[in-house]
Each structure stands twice: as C-alpha cells, then as structure tokens.
Design an enzyme around this catalytic site. Structure first.
Site, PDB file in Angstrom:
ATOM      1  N   GLY A  55      40.797  40.122  44.438  1.00 56.68           N
ATOM      2  CA  GLY A  55      39.469  40.485  44.437  1.00 56.68           C
ATOM      3  C   GLY A  55      39.046  40.149  45.907  1.00 56.68           C
ATOM      4  N   TYR A 162      51.788  40.264  31.266  1.00 62.59           N
ATOM      5  CA  TYR A 162      50.229  40.635  31.065  1.00 62.59           C
ATOM      6  C   TYR A 162      49.844  40.853  29.577  1.00 62.59           C
ATOM      7  CZ  TYR A 162      46.145  43.623  32.045  1.00 62.59           C
ATOM      8  OH  TYR A 162      44.962  44.062  31.969  1.00 62.59           O
TER       9      TYR A 162
HETATM   10  P1  NAD Z   1      40.832  43.320  39.476  1.00 64.35           P
HETATM   11  O1  NAD Z   1      42.324  42.870  40.014  1.00 64.35           O
HETATM   12  O2  NAD Z   1      40.054  44.153  40.396  1.00 64.35           O
HETATM   13  O3  NAD Z   1      40.138  41.901  39.210  1.00 64.35           O
HETATM   14  C1  NAD Z   1      40.568  40.732  39.059  1.00 64.35           C
HETATM   15  C2  NAD Z   1      39.903  39.686  39.264  1.00 64.35           C
HETATM   16  O4  NAD Z   1      40.121  38.359  38.919  1.00 64.35           O
HETATM   17  C3  NAD Z   1      40.197  39.594  40.811  1.00 64.35           C
HETATM   18  O5  NAD Z   1      39.182  39.441  41.590  1.00 64.35           O
HETATM   19  C4  NAD Z   1      41.190  38.395  41.181  1.00 64.35           C
HETATM   20  O6  NAD Z   1      41.016  37.723  42.229  1.00 64.35           O
HETATM   21  C5  NAD Z   1      40.765  37.471  39.939  1.00 64.35           C
HETATM   22  N1  NAD Z   1      41.680  36.533  39.621  1.00 64.35           N
HETATM   23  C6  NAD Z   1      43.235  36.711  38.986  1.00 64.35           C
HETATM   24  N2  NAD Z   1      43.513  35.655  38.942  1.00 64.35           N
HETATM   25  C7  NAD Z   1      42.554  34.519  38.792  1.00 64.35           C
HETATM   26  C8  NAD Z   1      42.624  33.054  38.737  1.00 64.35           C
HETATM   27  N3  NAD Z   1      43.578  32.634  38.348  1.00 64.35           N
HETATM   28  N4  NAD Z   1      41.494  32.559  38.970  1.00 64.35           N
HETATM   29  C9  NAD Z   1      40.575  33.082  39.284  1.00 64.35           C
HETATM   30  N5  NAD Z   1      40.496  34.639  39.585  1.00 64.35           N
HETATM   31  C10 NAD Z   1      41.390  35.349  39.514  1.00 64.35           C
HETATM   32  O7  NAD Z   1      40.892  43.815  38.202  1.00 64.35           O
HETATM   33  P2  NAD Z   1      39.887  44.487  37.171  1.00 64.35           P
HETATM   34  O8  NAD Z   1      40.328  46.100  37.048  1.00 64.35           O
HETATM   35  O9  NAD Z   1      38.572  44.135  37.884  1.00 64.35           O
HETATM   36  O10 NAD Z   1      40.041  43.842  35.877  1.00 64.35           O
HETATM   37  C11 NAD Z   1      39.295  42.894  35.520  1.00 64.35           C
HETATM   38  C12 NAD Z   1      39.458  42.567  34.251  1.00 64.35           C
HETATM   39  O11 NAD Z   1      39.595  43.531  33.278  1.00 64.35           O
HETATM   40  C13 NAD Z   1      40.929  41.776  33.960  1.00 64.35           C
HETATM   41  O12 NAD Z   1      40.865  40.827  33.137  1.00 64.35           O
HETATM   42  C14 NAD Z   1      41.934  42.993  33.368  1.00 64.35           C
HETATM   43  O13 NAD Z   1      42.893  42.571  32.600  1.00 64.35           O
HETATM   44  C15 NAD Z   1      40.741  43.433  32.499  1.00 64.35           C
HETATM   45  N6  NAD Z   1      41.039  45.003  32.312  1.00 64.35           N
HETATM   46  C16 NAD Z   1      40.870  46.029  33.326  1.00 64.35           C
HETATM   47  C17 NAD Z   1      41.203  47.383  33.070  1.00 64.35           C
HETATM   48  C18 NAD Z   1      40.873  48.529  34.002  1.00 64.35           C
HETATM   49  O14 NAD Z   1      41.218  49.432  33.840  1.00 64.35           O
HETATM   50  N7  NAD Z   1      40.278  48.250  35.164  1.00 64.35           N
HETATM   51  C19 NAD Z   1      41.720  47.605  32.002  1.00 64.35           C
HETATM   52  C20 NAD Z   1      41.981  46.804  30.861  1.00 64.35           C
HETATM   53  C21 NAD Z   1      41.718  45.445  31.031  1.00 64.35           C
END
Ligand code: NAD
Ligand code: UDP
Length: 342
Positions: A55, A162
């Site tokens: 992020g 994951y």
């Molecule tokens: P992203 O990588 O943009 O966002 C994830 C955020 O989590 C980032 O800001 C990262 O810095 C933060 N993060 C990671 N590990 C961390 C930790 N240990 N402590 C604190 N912060 C932490 O991804 P996204 O697309 O925004 O996904 C958000 C959520 O939605 C995730 O849990 C992901 O598994 C889920 N998801 C997203 C999608 C998609 O297509 N975008 C699909 C299925 C699930």
C-alpha cells in the site's frame, strides 16, 4: 498523516468526535483506500492500519486531512489494542508477485492478522468483515464456482501461502462465530481492478494497461486461454458494504465478483484496442498452479443482498486506463477517490 499514537489513544480520540468507529486493515492498499473513502462519505470514523508493504500513503492523500480519518502504520501480525464497532480486515498482499515474495509473512498476515482482529472484535463486540478470495477454490473443477464448492487447492505449491492462509482465516472466522458468537461477514472476492492499483503491482489488468500505454510488449503467460472474471472496484465496494450492512447472522462466505468470464488473451486484445496501443503480444511461461478457469456464481449475493455488478468491462477498463494514463503523464499518484469524500 502517519501516526505514532498508541492503539487506545487513536480510537478514544475518534470516539470523542462521534460517528461509527471503523478500522480498515490494509487501508492504504488498492481496495482498502477505496473502502476508506466510501466509509468516510457515509459518515463513519475511519482508522486505516497498514504496514505499507504494497500500500501507499499516496493512496490516502485525499483523505489525509479529513477530521474523521486517521492512518497508522501498523503490522496486523502485532495485536492492536484499540476498539471499534466495525472492522474490515483487508490486510494482505493480493498480487501473486507480492504474496509469493515473502510466503512466510503472507501466511502470518492471513492467520495471525485475522486472529488479532478477531480477538479485537470479540473483546469490543464489533462486527468484522474478512476479505477472503476466489483463491480458496484453487484450480476449480466446477464452473461457475458456488460457495458450496470446497475447492481444489495445492497445499504445497507457490500459491499455497495465500490460498491456504486465506482458507485458514475463514476457519478462524467461523470458529469465532461458533464458539464466541462473533458477528462475522466473509466475502470471497474475485479479481477486482480499477484506479489506485500500483504500477508495478504485477496483476494482469494493471500490467496490460501500463504495457499498452507505454507501447511495450504485452506479457501473456502461457497461451492466454486461461480465464478470469473482472469486477470494477466501485461495484465490489458496493457489494462489501451491502454484505456488512446485512442483518446479523448473514455470515457468508459469499462470492463477490463479476460473472462475465473472459480469456487473458481476449483481455489483452480489448486493452490494446481501447488504448489504441502499438503493443504486440509476447508469450511468457505460465506460473505454477495458475488456475485455468475462474468465474463466480453470484446467485447468493443477488438473492440475499440484491447486489450485482453494474459497470461493464469496457467501461471499467476505460476508467482505469484513463487513470493510469494521467498517472504516467504526471509521474505521481493521482488519487481517484477525492469525489467520494466530499
Ligand atoms: P493490495 O496489495 O493493494 O492491498 C493490501 C494492503 O494490505 C496493502 O496496503 C498492504 O500494504 C497491506 N498489508 C499487507 N500485509 C500487511 C500486514 N501484515 N499488516 C498490515 N498491512 C498489511 O491488495 P488489494 O487488491 O487491495 O487486496 C485487499 C484485500 O482483498 C486482500 O486481503 C486480498 O487478499 C483481498 N482480495 C483482493 C482481490 C482483488 O482482486 N483485488 C481479490 C480477492 C481478494
Ligand atoms: N497474467 C498474464 N500476464 C501478466 C499478468 C498476469 O498473462 O502480465 C495472467 C496470469 O497468468 C493469470 C491471470 O493473468 O492467469 C490473472 O493473473 P493475476 O496475477 O492478475 O491474478 P490471479 O487471478 O492469478 O491471482
């Protein structure tokens, strides 16, 4: 904007200002920053917690000075001692490139992060949302995927950190619900795209759009016949909010995604046409365990929440490509979420 205050300080100060107190973990990420903006727009107090591994504080720039918003750099594998009425647990890298770069941390984020947030929800009697994923279905043997399908996941491959991490998080959520009566909401999110994805995120939509805009080769992994179903971010956030606002007892797991399935090759062709790019297609090896087909059955979300996505792929891709074009031109983050917070 990044705070150093203790957990209790932050939530107490927010409580003093009124409004529903919410915590968004992963709040500086792609989905988290859109969600935080929408929660502020509907009057909630938002505390975004994020360790900034994928992020960026730039995603939160339009929210920074909002009186009901706070960001604290915090890793969810460490307990957060504050309280909340609602917790949205989104912290976890979502791009295979990133979640595979530190698999142990991915597992810990899914499991310890979920456990820490569940303990907080239990302690403070909060409603808690879990961002689960279509990856819990692995390499599916049934199409489209319904929530009742138990999946076909490799527990030993490079995606397992994951996939199994998220499956274990679901188990923890449902155990907390059964054992402690915790008010849980679990969504299985399918591929979602839109403004605010990182340029180097590695996921297919951002890769293809950036490559097309730069007239660079478009990297097709394998022969491009694998399918995905792409949901525009605004639709997904509508779905998450509808689920979280649904009556107690509607726990999910519930698929949230767009059921229009297309091949990766078709996606590349559409993005080239949309951007008027001179890019050519190049083949790259297919990643290990890359799912062959993926498409959500969203019957449950339609029936229970009256939700279904509204933004067609062409329109969502156009909006996303315009945002990336501005970002590449200006050489800086151009957050898209300003209007939602006004
Ligand atoms: P992203 O990588 O943009 O966002 C994830 C955020 O989590 C980032 O800001 C990262 O810095 C933060 N993060 C990671 N590990 C961390 C930790 N240990 N402590 C604190 N912060 C932490 O991804 P996204 O697309 O925004 O996904 C958000 C959520 O939605 C995730 O849990 C992901 O598994 C889920 N998801 C997203 C999608 C998609 O297509 N975008 C699909 C299925 C699930
Ligand atoms: N993909 C591709 N080229 C890229 C990035 C991804 O062909 O530059 C393919 C990838 O192999 C997968 C699909 O696009 O089949 C979606 O990949 P992504 O990493 O976005 O998400 P996944 O659904 O695999 O988690």
């Amino acid at each position: 904007m990044a705070g150093t205050s203790s957990s209790t300080d932050v939530t107490d100060k927010q409580a003093a200002r009124g409004g529903r107190r919410t915590i968004v973990t992963g709040g500086a990420g792609f989905l988290g920053s859109h969600l935080a903006a929408r929660l502020l727009a509907q009057g909630d107090e938002v505390l975004a917690l994020d360790n900034l591994v994928t992020g960026s504080e730039a995603n939160l720039e339009p929210l920074r000075d909002h009186p009901r918003f706070r960001f604290v750099r915090h890793d969810v594998t460490v307990p957060w001692k504050g309280s909340a009425e609602r917790v949205f647990n989104l912290a976890c890298c979502a791009s295979p490139k990133h979640y595979q770069s530190d698999p142990e941390k991915t597992v810990r984020t899914c499991m310890e992060g979920s456990l820490n947030m569940l303990r907080l929800a239990h302690r403070t009697d909060a409603r808690i949302f879990q961002a689960s994923t279509s990856e819990v279905y692995g390499e599916p043997e049934v199409h489209p995927q319904k929530e009742s399908y138990r999946g076909s996941v490799s527990p030993i491959g490079p995606r397992a950190c994951y996939d199994e991490g998220k499956r274990c998080a679901e188990a923890l959520f449902f155990d907390y619900h059964r054992v402690h009566g915790t008010d849980i909401k679990v969504a299985r999110i399918f591929n979602t795209y839109g403004p605010q994805m990182q340029l180097d995120d590695g996921r297919v939509v951002s890769n293809f759009i950036v490559q097309a805009l730069r007239n660079e080769p478009i990297t097709i992994y394998g022969d491009g016949s694998q399918t995905r179903s792409f949901c525009y971010v605004d639709d997904l956030i509508d779905g998450i909010l509808a689920l979280v606002d649904s009556p107690r007892g509607i726990t999910g797991p519930m698929n949230l995604g767009n059921p229009v399935e297309i091949t990766v090759l078709d996606l590349a062709t559409r993005i080239i046409a949309l951007t008027g790019s001179r890019s050519r297609l190049v083949r790259r090896p297919i990643p290990v365990d890359d799912p062959t087909r993926r498409c959500p059955d969203i019957g449950l979300a339609k029936e229970t929440l009256g939700w279904s996505p509204r933004v067609p792929l062409e329109e969502g891709l156009r909006r996303t490509a315009e945002w990336f074009e501005r970002k590449l031109r200006d050489g800086r983050q151009v957050p898209e979420i300003t209007s939602a917070v006004a």
